[in-house]
Design an enzyme around this catalytic site. Structure first.
Site, PDB file in Angstrom:
ATOM      1  N   LYS A 269      23.490  49.640  24.338  1.00  0.00           N
ATOM      2  CA  LYS A 269      24.724  50.296  24.805  1.00  0.00           C
ATOM      3  C   LYS A 269      25.589  50.778  23.647  1.00  0.00           C
ATOM      4  O   LYS A 269      25.472  50.291  22.512  1.00  0.00           O
ATOM      5  CB  LYS A 269      25.490  49.358  25.731  1.00  0.00           C
TER       6      LYS A 269
ATOM      7  N   ARG B 107      19.383  42.085  31.101  1.00  0.00           N
ATOM      8  CA  ARG B 107      18.778  43.380  31.465  1.00  0.00           C
ATOM      9  C   ARG B 107      18.531  44.162  30.180  1.00  0.00           C
ATOM     10  O   ARG B 107      19.487  44.553  29.516  1.00  0.00           O
ATOM     11  CB  ARG B 107      19.724  44.127  32.406  1.00  0.00           C
TER      12      ARG B 107
HETATM   13  C1  9MG Z   1      21.915  50.002  35.962  1.00  0.00           C
HETATM   14  N1  9MG Z   1      22.616  49.318  34.887  1.00  0.00           N
HETATM   15  C2  9MG Z   1      22.928  49.834  33.663  1.00  0.00           C
HETATM   16  N2  9MG Z   1      23.601  48.918  32.938  1.00  0.00           N
HETATM   17  C3  9MG Z   1      23.703  47.816  33.725  1.00  0.00           C
HETATM   18  C4  9MG Z   1      24.303  46.559  33.550  1.00  0.00           C
HETATM   19  O1  9MG Z   1      24.944  46.237  32.437  1.00  0.00           O
HETATM   20  N3  9MG Z   1      24.223  45.667  34.547  1.00  0.00           N
HETATM   21  C5  9MG Z   1      23.588  45.982  35.709  1.00  0.00           C
HETATM   22  N4  9MG Z   1      23.555  45.051  36.683  1.00  0.00           N
HETATM   23  N5  9MG Z   1      23.020  47.178  35.935  1.00  0.00           N
HETATM   24  C6  9MG Z   1      23.087  48.063  34.947  1.00  0.00           C
END
Ligand code: 9MG
Length: 274
Positions: A222, A256
């Site tokens: 990110k 994730r």
């Molecule tokens: C789809 N998506 C993109 N970033 C995310 C994040 O930080 N958390 C979750 N649950 N979905 C995400």
């Protein structure tokens, strides 16, 4: 801590990894729809081999400024991928990354076991779709919409406000009959948050555990990691692994990530040394 999702049970006694499978034209080949499905399935199978405990399949980018995708287009992207993976009887649950109730419904019918909703089930009909199923759900916090969310995020107290939102949505799920062991919560790093907001939320992760649900954290590649390192998105592996490790040590249950192999290995070291 056992998380119930469809026919699967996820054991979160140790943090687990959710592998990202973006089914968008910029993610995979531009050689047409069949090639895109094949490439996504191949990528998903690789992530399982690398140790992903969940696959998160998404057909619409949630990046800042991303262009929205029509319902038809999103369905055409994700449903064939889910069907192909279910046909292979994969050993891990499939999560559908969508805020659209019709996509949730179709994905669950095709075999998805988790709904990952960046809007936290706020779309009309979304709550009902999850409640009528046996799927698990991840409720994420976002301020604003992807097109504008990073223009001027503002909070009086980011931790208190995000926590209140997650608590409210969790209670809404419970009232609709979704058992607590089917609910996961996520502060939504990067979704309508400045660098300072993200850091405050990361430090406060242990407080979010008080809500009694597993915590999902998504920091992989990110822009906040780009701000910290000065690196472009394709050179954020080390920063992403560091963020996953710290998050796990702060109480995150599911990370994730794009880089499954590196993250799984790093989490094994965390588990061994804790
Ligand atoms: C789809 N998506 C993109 N970033 C995310 C994040 O930080 N958390 C979750 N649950 N979905 C995400």
């Amino acid at each position: 801590m056992l998380f119930h999702c469809g026919r699967f049970r996820l054991n979160f006694d140790q943090p687990q990894v959710m592998g990202i499978v973006n089914v968008t034209p910029d993610s995979f080949s531009d050689g047409g729809q069949f090639q895109q499905v094949d490439a996504a399935v191949h990528h998903a199978l690789t992530l399982i081999e690398q140790g992903a405990a969940v696959l998160d399949i998404g057909g619409e980018s949630t990046r800042p400024n991303a262009t929205p995708v029509s319902l038809t287009e999103e369905l055409q992207r994700v449903v064939p991928v889910i069907e192909a993976l279910v046909a292979r009887d994969i050993p891990v649950p499939i999560s559908i990354d969508t805020y659209k109730p019709a996509v949730m419904q179709a994905a669950i019918a095709a075999g998805a076991s988790i709904v990952n909703d960046v809007r936290g089930l706020q779309e009309p009909g979304a709550l009902e779709v999850v409640a009528k199923s046996d799927a698990g759900v991840c409720i994420m916090h976002m301020q604003g919409m992807p097109q504008t969310m990073q223009l001027d995020p503002h909070y009086e107290d980011v931790v208190a406000e995000v926590k209140l939102f997650l608590q409210t949505q969790r209670d809404m799920c419970l009232a609709a009959g979704i058992a607590q062991d089917r609910i996961m919560l996520d502060p939504g790093f990067g979704f309508g948050k400045t660098r300072a907001h993200n850091i405050a939320l990361a430090k406060a992760l242990p407080e979010f555990s008080e809500l009694g649900c597993p915590l999902l954290v998504g920091l992989s590649r990110k822009s906040v990691l780009g701000q910290m390192t000065g690196n472009d998105v394709d050179a954020r592996l080390h920063a992403s692994v560091a963020a996953a490790v710290i998050s796990a040590m702060q109480g995150a249950h599911l990370l994730r990530v794009h880089d499954v192999k590196a993250t799984v290995e790093a989490l094994k070291v965390v588990a061994a040394l804790k």
